[in-house]
Motif scaffolding. Structure first.
Motif, short mmCIF file in Angstrom:
data_model
loop_
_atom_site.label_atom_id
_atom_site.label_comp_id
_atom_site.label_asym_id
_atom_site.label_seq_id
_atom_site.Cartn_x
_atom_site.Cartn_y
_atom_site.Cartn_z
N ILE A 147 0.84 -1.19 0.00
CA ILE A 147 0.00 0.00 0.00
C ILE A 147 0.87 1.24 0.00
O ILE A 147 0.56 2.24 -0.60
CB ILE A 147 -0.96 -0.03 1.21
N VAL A 148 2.00 1.15 0.66
CA VAL A 148 2.90 2.30 0.66
C VAL A 148 4.26 1.88 0.10
O VAL A 148 4.56 0.72 0.00
CB VAL A 148 3.13 2.84 2.09
N ASP A 150 8.06 1.07 0.08
CA ASP A 150 8.99 0.62 1.12
C ASP A 150 10.36 1.19 0.87
O ASP A 150 11.30 0.97 1.61
CB ASP A 150 9.07 -0.90 1.14
N THR A 152 12.24 3.67 1.50
CA THR A 152 12.33 4.86 2.32
C THR A 152 13.55 5.71 1.96
O THR A 152 13.62 6.87 2.28
CB THR A 152 12.40 4.48 3.81
N PHE A 156 15.46 10.25 2.33
CA PHE A 156 16.56 10.70 3.17
C PHE A 156 17.82 9.92 2.81
O PHE A 156 17.76 8.85 2.21
CB PHE A 156 16.23 10.50 4.66
N LYS A 158 20.85 7.54 3.41
CA LYS A 158 20.99 6.36 4.23
C LYS A 158 22.29 5.65 3.87
O LYS A 158 22.54 5.41 2.69
CB LYS A 158 19.80 5.46 3.88
N PRO A 159 23.13 5.36 4.86
CA PRO A 159 24.36 4.65 4.51
C PRO A 159 24.08 3.16 4.30
O PRO A 159 24.10 2.38 5.24
CB PRO A 159 25.25 4.89 5.73
N ASN A 160 23.76 2.75 3.08
CA ASN A 160 23.43 1.36 2.88
C ASN A 160 24.41 0.66 1.95
O ASN A 160 24.03 -0.22 1.18
CB ASN A 160 21.99 1.18 2.39
#
Lengths: 275, 295
Positions: A147-148, A150, A152, A156, A158-160
Motif C-alpha cells: 500500500i505504501v 517501502d 524509504t 533521506f 541512508k548509509p546502505n
C-alpha cells in the motif's frame, strides 16, 4: 513504464460507450483511429470517474480486491497484448472516491476523478491528482500488494553500502524459494475478507472506540480524505493524570470506505450506519 | 471472519500477526514428503510476513528486505557444503514464538502441532534457524530434541567450525548485538563472535553492554512500541556510536527490524538531533557481503 494520462479528459476524445450496469461507460482514445473495439489491441481509456487505461491494465485483480463497493468486474478482451481480461467499472456510479484501487494498481492504470470536478473543467482536478499519485509509482511496480512505498531511501540519505553489497551477491544466483508469494497472497486475501465482513459505502461511517484506541495514528495515514484527526484527552489512571491522543473520525468527509478499520491493530474502529 | 478472532485487547496486533493467526487457523491435513532425504533442514521463519508488514504499515519504518536474511542463510549453508531441506513456508507455518509470549496459547498450540507433524514427515536430523526466536521456540517450547529426536541449531552454530573463510571488501569495524533469545535464554554468545572473527579485514569491538548484560531492542515479541522501548533502543544505538563502529550486527531478524526502524526514523527527522551514522545488518547478510569470489 507507461501510466494513465492524468489529463486524458482534455487530451483524449470520446470515441464510444459501453454498457455498464446502470449507466453507460465512456471510452476515450487519442483519436478515433486509436480505438479498435473489444477484441483488438487498441482499447483506450474506459470510464470517467473511475478511469482505467485498458492498454496498460495487466488484469492483476488488485483493484477488484481493493474496491470496498465492488465497482469493478472482469470483461473479456481477447487478443489484447497486455492481458485478455480487464477490470471494467460496471458500477461506476457507486464509486465513493476512496482511491483504494488507484493505490494498489501495480501498473498505475487507474485514475479516479471526483465527480464534482468533471463538469466544471477537468484541468485543475487532474493536475492536483498528478501530484498526489506521482510518488509511489516506482515502488508499487515492484511490490504490487504494497500500500505504501517501502523504498524509504527516496526521502533521506541512508548509509546502505553494505546492504547493497549483500543484495548484489544474492542477485547473482537463483536461490530456492522460501514461500514469499504466500505472504503476499495472504495479505490480499485478508484485506478482501476484512473489507467483505464490514458494512461499507455511503450510508456508513467509521466510529472509533476510545477505550480501545491506542493512539498509534495508523488510521490517519490510511485515510485518503484527511477524515481522521488525533484529539488529546485528559485521562485518569489510578495514581496519576495524563494526556493521551485518540483518533476522531470527521463525519462530513468520511466516505465509509473501511480502510481505517482494516488498518487498526486493536480493532477499535467499527462501521456504523448513518442516522 | 478475521475480525472476530479473539485477539487480546491490550496488545496491538500488527498485520503480520493477523496473517500468522489466519495461517494457523487453516487446516492442512494432507501428508507431505520431501523429494529426497536431507540431514539438515533450514527454517526461514516469518521473514516474508515481516516484509509485508513493513510495506503495509506506516508505523514500522524498517526496511522490507527481511527475505534477504533467509536467502543469505541458504547461500552460506551451501557455501559450507550443506544441502539443507528448505522448510518452505508454504508447507510449514510460523513457529508461534510471538503468539506464545503474548498469551495466545490456542494459536501457539495449533502452530506447534502443525509444525511438529511436518518436521516428523520431513525426516531431517538437524533443524537450523536464522532467527533466534525460532531457535529458542524449537529447542525449548517444542522440545524437539526429546520429542522427535531432532537437534536444533542456530545458523551460527551450524556454520561454526567448518573452516569457512571470509574477506571483507574493505576494512570495517563491527560490533555484535546479542539477541535476548540467543544470548541470555540459550546461552550462545561465542558462535556468532567466532564467525565474525573469521572475516579477514573486520575488526570486532564489544559494545558497552555485551553478552549476558546486553541491552534488548525493546520490542520483545512485538508486544508494544512506545517511548520507553524506543529509549532502550536509542541507548543501545548510542553505545554503537561510542564504540565507533561501521556496522552493528544482529543475530535475529526482529532485532534487525526494530533497530532499522529506529535508524530510519532518526534519518527522517534530522531536526530532532539523534543520529547514528552506521548500518544495522543481520550477521548472515554481512557474511554474504564478505564471501570470497570463487575463481
Amino acid at each position: 513504464m507507461a501510466e494513465i494520462d492524468k489529463n486524458f479528459m482534455s487530451t483524449y476524445q470520446k470515441v464510444a460507450t459501453h454498457d455498464g450496469e446502470s449507466e453507460p461507460i465512456q471510452i476515450w482514445a487519442k483519436d478515433s483511429s486509436s480505438y479498435g473495439g473489444v477484441g483488438t489491441d487498441k482499447l483506450g481509456i474506459w470510464g470517467s470517474v473511475v478511469a482505467v487505461d485498458f492498454d496498460i491494465c495487466v488484469a492483476d485483480g488488485a483493484c477488484i480486491d481493493a474496491c470496498p463497493v465492488d465497482v469493478f468486474e472482469w470483461i473479456d478482451t481477447p487478443k489484447h497484448p497486455a492481458s485478455d481480461t480487464k477490470a471494467i467499472m460496471s458500477r461506476e456510479p457507486d464509486c465513493i472516491v476512496c482511491r483504494a484501487c488507484e493505490e494498489v494498481c501495480p501498473v498505475d492504470a487507474i485514475l479516479i476523478t471526483d465527480p464534482g470536478d468533471i463538469g466544471s473543467g477537468a484541468e485543475p482536478a487532474s493536475s492536483e491528482q498528478a501530484e498526489e499519485t506521482e510518488v509511489p509509482t516506482e515502488a508499487l511496480m515492484e511490490a504490487p500488494v504494497a500500500i505504501v512505498s517501502d523504498d524509504t531511501s527516496l526521502f533521506f540519505h541512508k548509509p546502505n553500502k553494505w546492504l547493497t553489497r549483500t543484495k548484489d551477491v544474492l542477485n547473482k544466483e537463483e536461490l530456492p524459494s522460501t514461500g514469499i508469494e504466500k505472504a503476499k497472497d495472504m495479505f490480499k486475501e485478508l484485506r478482501k475478507q476484512t473489507l467483505d465482513s464490514l458494512p461499507r459505502g455511503k450510508d456508513y461511517l467509521a466510529l472509533v472506540d476510545n477505550e480501545k484506541c491506542i493512539g498509534c495514528t495508523q488510521c490517519v495515514y490510511f485515510c485518503n480524505f484527511a477524515s481522521i484527526d488525533m484529539i488529546s484527552w485528559d485521562l485518569m489512571a489510578r495514581t496519576s493524570q495524563f494526556e493521551s491522543k485518540k483518533a476522531l473520525i470527521l463525519e462530513d468527509t468520511c466516505t465509509g470506505c473501511t480502510l481505517c478499520a482494516f488498518a487498526c491493530p486493536v480493532e477499535a474502529i467499527t462501521m456504523e450506519a448513518k442516522i | 471472519m478475521s475480525r472476530t478472532k479473539p485477539y487480546s485487547r491490550t496488545i496491538p496486533h500488527p498485520l503480520f500477526e493477523r496473517l500468522i493467526v489466519e495461517d494457523a487457523m487453516k487446516e492442512e491435513k494432507e501428508p507431505w514428503k520431501p523429494e529426497r532425504p536431507h540431514e539438515y533442514g533450514y527454517f526461514p521463519g516469518c521473514v516474508d510476513f515481516m516484509d509485508v508488514e513493513v510495506k503495509f504499515t506506516h508505523l514500522n519504518k524498517g526496511d522490507a528486505d527481511h527475505a534477504s536474511i533467509a536467502a543469505a542463510s541458504i547461500k552460506l549453508l551451501n557455501y559450507a557444503g550443506i544441502d539443507p531441506l528448505i522448510l518452505d513456508m508454504n508447507v510449514f507455518k510460523c513457529s508461534g514464538h510471538d503468539q506464545l509470549w503474548q498469551g495466545q496459547l490456542e494459536v501457539f498450540d495449533t502452530l506447534k502441532e502443525h509444525n511438529m507433524r511436518r518436521l516428523k514427515e520431513s525426516g531431517i536430523k538437524i533443524v537450523t534457524c536464522s532467527c533466534a526466536e525460532c531457535y529458542r521456540t524449537f529447542a525449548v517450547d517444542y522440545d524437539l530434541p526429546n520429542t522427535l529426536g531432532i537437534k536444533v541449531e542456530h545458523i551460527t552454530q551450524t556454520l561454526q567450525g567448518r573452516g569457512l573463510k571470509f574477506k571483507a571488501p574493505e576494512d570495517v569495524t563491527v560490533a555484535y548485538h546479542d539477541p535476548c533469545r540467543l544470548g541470555r535464554m540459550m546461552g550462545e554468545y561465542e558462535a556468532p563472535r567466532d564467525l565474525i572473527q573469521l572475516v579477514d579485514g573486520a575488526e570486532m569491538v564489544e559494545l558497552e553492554n555485551n553478552k549476558e548484560r546486553a541491552l534488548c531492542c525493546g520490542v520483545s515479541s512485538m508486544m508494544y512500541c512506545n517511548d520507553a522501548t524506543k529509549a532502550v533502543r536509542r541507548k543501545r544505538l548510542d553505545q554503537g556510536t561510542d564504540a565507533g563502529i561501521d556496522i552493528m550486527l544482529g543475530g535475529c531478524p526482529k532485532c534487525y527490524m526494530h533497530m532499522q526502524c529506529m535508524l530510519n526514523e532518526e534519518r527522517m527527522n534530522p531536526e530532532e538531533g539523534h543520529h547514528h551514522d552506521y548500518e544495522m545488518m543481520d550477521l548472515m547478510q554481512f557474511l554474504v557481503a564478505c564471501l570470497e569470489e570463487k575463481s
